[in-house]
Design a protein around this motif. Structure first.
Motif, PDB file in Angstrom:
ATOM      1  N   GLN A 105       0.902  -1.158   0.081  1.00  6.29           N
ATOM      2  CA  GLN A 105       0.040   0.039  -0.006  1.00  6.29           C
ATOM      3  C   GLN A 105       0.927   1.435   0.089  1.00  6.29           C
ATOM      4  O   GLN A 105       0.555   2.006  -0.726  1.00  6.29           O
ATOM      5  CB  GLN A 105      -0.896  -0.056   1.197  1.00  6.29           C
ATOM      6  CG  GLN A 105      -1.752   1.136   1.213  1.00  6.29           C
ATOM      7  CD  GLN A 105      -2.748   1.215   0.477  1.00  6.29           C
ATOM      8  OE1 GLN A 105      -3.027   0.329  -0.500  1.00  6.29           O
ATOM      9  NE2 GLN A 105      -3.537   2.237   0.137  1.00  6.29           N
ATOM     10  N   LEU A 162       1.035   4.059  -2.873  1.00 11.85           N
ATOM     11  CA  LEU A 162       0.622   5.630  -2.438  1.00 11.85           C
ATOM     12  C   LEU A 162       1.740   6.319  -2.938  1.00 11.85           C
ATOM     13  O   LEU A 162       1.692   7.712  -3.361  1.00 11.85           O
ATOM     14  CB  LEU A 162       0.582   5.815  -1.002  1.00 11.85           C
ATOM     15  CG  LEU A 162      -0.958   5.355  -0.518  1.00 11.85           C
ATOM     16  CD1 LEU A 162      -1.137   5.252   1.077  1.00 11.85           C
ATOM     17  CD2 LEU A 162      -2.056   6.301  -1.228  1.00 11.85           C
ATOM     18  N   LEU A 175       5.707  10.093  -0.099  1.00  8.12           N
ATOM     19  CA  LEU A 175       4.444  10.023   0.789  1.00  8.12           C
ATOM     20  C   LEU A 175       4.011  11.185   1.587  1.00  8.12           C
ATOM     21  O   LEU A 175       4.783  11.691   2.201  1.00  8.12           O
ATOM     22  CB  LEU A 175       4.465   8.709   1.819  1.00  8.12           C
ATOM     23  CG  LEU A 175       3.219   8.174   2.030  1.00  8.12           C
ATOM     24  CD1 LEU A 175       2.487   7.557   0.838  1.00  8.12           C
ATOM     25  CD2 LEU A 175       3.579   6.815   3.011  1.00  8.12           C
ATOM     26  N   TYR A 229       0.064  10.667   5.907  1.00 10.80           N
ATOM     27  CA  TYR A 229       0.109   9.171   6.015  1.00 10.80           C
ATOM     28  C   TYR A 229       1.235   8.627   7.075  1.00 10.80           C
ATOM     29  O   TYR A 229       2.482   8.491   6.497  1.00 10.80           O
ATOM     30  CB  TYR A 229       0.370   8.501   4.756  1.00 10.80           C
ATOM     31  CG  TYR A 229      -0.752   8.658   3.793  1.00 10.80           C
ATOM     32  CD1 TYR A 229      -1.991   7.825   3.726  1.00 10.80           C
ATOM     33  CD2 TYR A 229      -0.968   9.662   2.538  1.00 10.80           C
ATOM     34  CE1 TYR A 229      -2.956   8.088   2.904  1.00 10.80           C
ATOM     35  CE2 TYR A 229      -1.881   9.754   1.814  1.00 10.80           C
ATOM     36  CZ  TYR A 229      -2.904   8.879   2.031  1.00 10.80           C
ATOM     37  OH  TYR A 229      -4.053   9.105   1.136  1.00 10.80           O
TER      38      TYR A 229
END
Length: 169
Positions: free
Chosen positions: A62, A66, A74, A78
């Motif tokens: 994941q 992302l 990122l 997050y």
């Protein structure tokens, strides 16, 4: 005080107690070493455990998705904990869907699975499916073909089950 303990701990009984403590720690340590400690369960869905390894693998995938979406970096919103929490919730929901689909008698056939894998563009070279590329990409992800096919089968089953419910609503 420590001097008092040291003076009193020179007898045979003290050495027997120390030996028993050492032996106990050694036996438990050896047992843990040979058993490998096992993979810790982070959730249980109707008797099926979701392991720490599954969660870490899914969270890493994941994170990679992302990062690709956001150009390699990122966003600060997050956090690792938030990402792991979301991924764990997704794993639990997917397991519930797969179990419900199995309970209702749904299955994904080999032909449907093969058609889906053959249609994945990442495995194509010159517009056609390449088994070599398929093997290389799976190896890069640290995944065996059987495990990948099982994962795709579970994803398809959950998607078909959800689609069936949505279509009838």
């Amino acid at each position: 005080m420590l001097q008092y303990i040291r003076e009193r701990a020179q007898g045979v009984i003290a050495w027997i107690i120390v030996g028993a403590i050492i032996l106990t720690f050694a036996l438990f340590g050896i047992n843990q070493y040979f058993s490998g400690g096992g993979d810790v369960s982070v959730a249980k869905v109707d008797g099926v455990e979701i392991s720490q390894g599954q969660l870490q693998s899914a969270a890493l995938q994941q994170r990679q998705r992302l990062e690709q979406m956001f150009g390699g970096k990122l966003p600060a919103m997050y956090t690792d904990e938030m990402l792991r929490s979301q991924v764990l919730q997704q794993l639990i929901e997917q397991e519930m869907l797969v179990q419900a689909a199995h309970a209702s008698g749904m299955r994904i056939g080999d032909a449907t699975l093969a058609q889906t894998i053959l249609g994945i563009e990442a495995f194509h070279e010159d517009g056609k499916f390449s088994n070599t590329r398929y093997q290389q990409l799976l190896q890069r992800q640290g995944m065996l073909p059987g495990a990948f096919e099982q994962r795709v089968r579970r994803d398809l089953l959950a998607a078909h089950f959800t689609g069936g419910i949505t279509d009838t609503a």
